[in-house]
Design an enzyme around this catalytic site. Structure first.
Site, PDB file in Angstrom:
ATOM      1  N   GLU A 162     -10.991  -5.194   6.901  1.00  0.00           N
ATOM      2  CA  GLU A 162     -10.854  -5.534   8.315  1.00  0.00           C
ATOM      3  C   GLU A 162      -9.645  -4.834   8.922  1.00  0.00           C
ATOM      4  O   GLU A 162      -8.727  -4.418   8.226  1.00  0.00           O
ATOM      5  CB  GLU A 162     -10.717  -7.049   8.504  1.00  0.00           C
ATOM      6  CG  GLU A 162      -9.847  -7.777   7.491  1.00  0.00           C
ATOM      7  CD  GLU A 162      -8.410  -7.352   7.452  1.00  0.00           C
ATOM      8  OE1 GLU A 162      -7.831  -7.149   8.535  1.00  0.00           O
ATOM      9  OE2 GLU A 162      -7.842  -7.230   6.354  1.00  0.00           O
ATOM     10  N   GLY A 304      -4.628  -5.055   4.000  1.00  0.00           N
ATOM     11  CA  GLY A 304      -5.997  -5.288   4.450  1.00  0.00           C
ATOM     12  C   GLY A 304      -6.812  -4.015   4.334  1.00  0.00           C
ATOM     13  O   GLY A 304      -6.606  -3.209   3.426  1.00  0.00           O
ATOM     14  N   GLU A 305      -7.753  -3.828   5.254  1.00  0.00           N
ATOM     15  CA  GLU A 305      -8.631  -2.649   5.304  1.00  0.00           C
ATOM     16  C   GLU A 305      -9.623  -2.583   4.136  1.00  0.00           C
ATOM     17  O   GLU A 305     -10.433  -1.668   4.075  1.00  0.00           O
ATOM     18  CB  GLU A 305      -7.831  -1.338   5.315  1.00  0.00           C
ATOM     19  CG  GLU A 305      -6.854  -1.185   6.443  1.00  0.00           C
ATOM     20  CD  GLU A 305      -6.075   0.123   6.387  1.00  0.00           C
ATOM     21  OE1 GLU A 305      -6.392   0.991   5.530  1.00  0.00           O
ATOM     22  OE2 GLU A 305      -5.139   0.290   7.186  1.00  0.00           O
ATOM     23  N   GLY A 306      -9.560  -3.518   3.182  1.00  0.00           N
ATOM     24  CA  GLY A 306     -10.359  -3.403   1.970  1.00  0.00           C
ATOM     25  C   GLY A 306      -9.663  -2.649   0.861  1.00  0.00           C
ATOM     26  O   GLY A 306     -10.286  -2.328  -0.159  1.00  0.00           O
TER      27      GLY A 306
END
Length: 342
Positions: A162, A304-306
């Site tokens: 995200e 975040g971001e995966g």
């Protein structure tokens, strides 16, 4: 393709989750028992191989194709001063993802995952959860469905990430509403807020929970009232993966918070998930404990971001490489166990 026509359809999907195939798990366990190693010597790698076999319904599963999706959304609660960055950064980072310049681009390239980015109405932030619902029913359904639609039909392992300035605040509010406890148990410094920002964040979480927790009685309403578009999209993608029997590498605090309302409504929801890592965000370890998930990695990440999930992909690949590629005792002409003699 999975689609939720209304909140009742979403609830029905949560009530009819498929389970892992026990025959395939048993076959994988039997193979593990025949491989040229002491029983249990590869620890969690053996567990991961059996887990993947159960969800892929075969004795020798594969990780490929690995799919990564980053969902992006903006949040009205940023008006409360809960982030060190302005909301415009969300769109700027989406452009960075699309140009290949972010950490998740580098890490998905390194682990062999294909990456896509889904931006959800960045010009239309969610409602400020301290004053109103994050989303209307229609907006929440749209986010869930866009998340579900992002799952490719040939995916064998999914990770979702995200991007959304301010999104640790609704994530913390989801945790406080579902699991209880003071806001301080769930908030962290996110993008690097100072002590004053941390106090504003705690106040925002407390206000949001006080306003909405009485109405947040099911998974859909909890996500709608307290979440965000990218949070609901992650939930939709992970639910779609479960319905398609696709295992999921769960990323950090926000991804974990996204499925918490689903797990409350359907306690076996996390059965198809592996927690990739425990982040540096203050509430993540407590949240993983509530989800009954043991993380693979502890790297102090808070991006975040995966990114944490992408870093765990090689561990899954290693688990399947040993499971599928090692010789059995019979194939290698190695004695399995010595015989006791008097």
């Amino acid at each position: 393709m999975t689609r939720f026509a209304d909140p009742a359809a979403f609830a029905a999907a949560l009530a009819a989750l498929p389970a892992a195939d026990e025959a395939s798990r048993t076959a994988a366990l039997n193979r593990q028992a025949r491989l040229t190693k002491p029983t249990g010597a590869l620890g969690r790698l053996e567990e991961i191989a059996v887990f993947m076999a159960g969800w892929q319904q075969c004795e020798r599963p594969t990780a490929d194709p690995v799919q990564a999706v980053v969902f992006a959304g903006n949040h009205g609660v940023t008006a409360q001063g809960v982030s060190a960055y302005p909301p415009e950064v969300t769109g700027q980072m989406v452009a960075n993802f699309q140009a290949g310049g972010a950490a998740i681009n580098a890490l998905t390239a390194a682990c062999g995952a294909r990456l896509s980015v889904v931006a959800l109405d960045l010009d239309r932030p969610t409602g400020d959860i301290t004053r109103e619902a994050a989303m209307s029913v229609e907006d929440c359904l749209d986010a869930l469905n866009r998340g579900a639609a992002a799952l490719d039909g040939d995916t064998r392992l999914l990770l979702v990430g995200e991007m959304g300035i301010g999104n640790t605040t609704p994530a913390a509010a989801l945790c406080a509403a579902v699991l209880g406890g003071p806001a301080e148990d769930w908030i962290g410094r996110g993008t690097g807020i100072d002590d004053h920002g941390l106090s504003r964040k705690a106040a925002a979480v407390e206000a949001a929970v006080a306003l909405h927790s009485g109405a947040a009685t099911d998974a859909f309403e909890t996500l709608r009232l307290l979440g965000g578009r990218e949070i609901a999209a992650m939930a939709g993608a992970i639910l779609a993966a479960r319905l398609a029997r696709v295992p999921v590498l769960l990323d950090g605090f926000i991804a974990s918070a996204a499925i918490l309302p689903l797990q409350r409504e359907s306690p076996r929801f996390t059965d198809h998930c592996i927690a990739a890592h425990c982040s540096a965000e203050a509430g993540h370890a407590r949240l993983l404990n509530a989800l009954e998930l043991e993380p693979l990695l502890h790297l102090g990440l808070r991006l975040g971001e995966g990114t944490g999930a992408a870093l765990a992909v090689p561990i899954v690949r290693g688990a399947l490489a040993t499971h599928n590629g090692m010789a059995t005792f019979d194939e290698a002409a190695v004695s399995n166990r010595g015989s006791a003699t008097a």
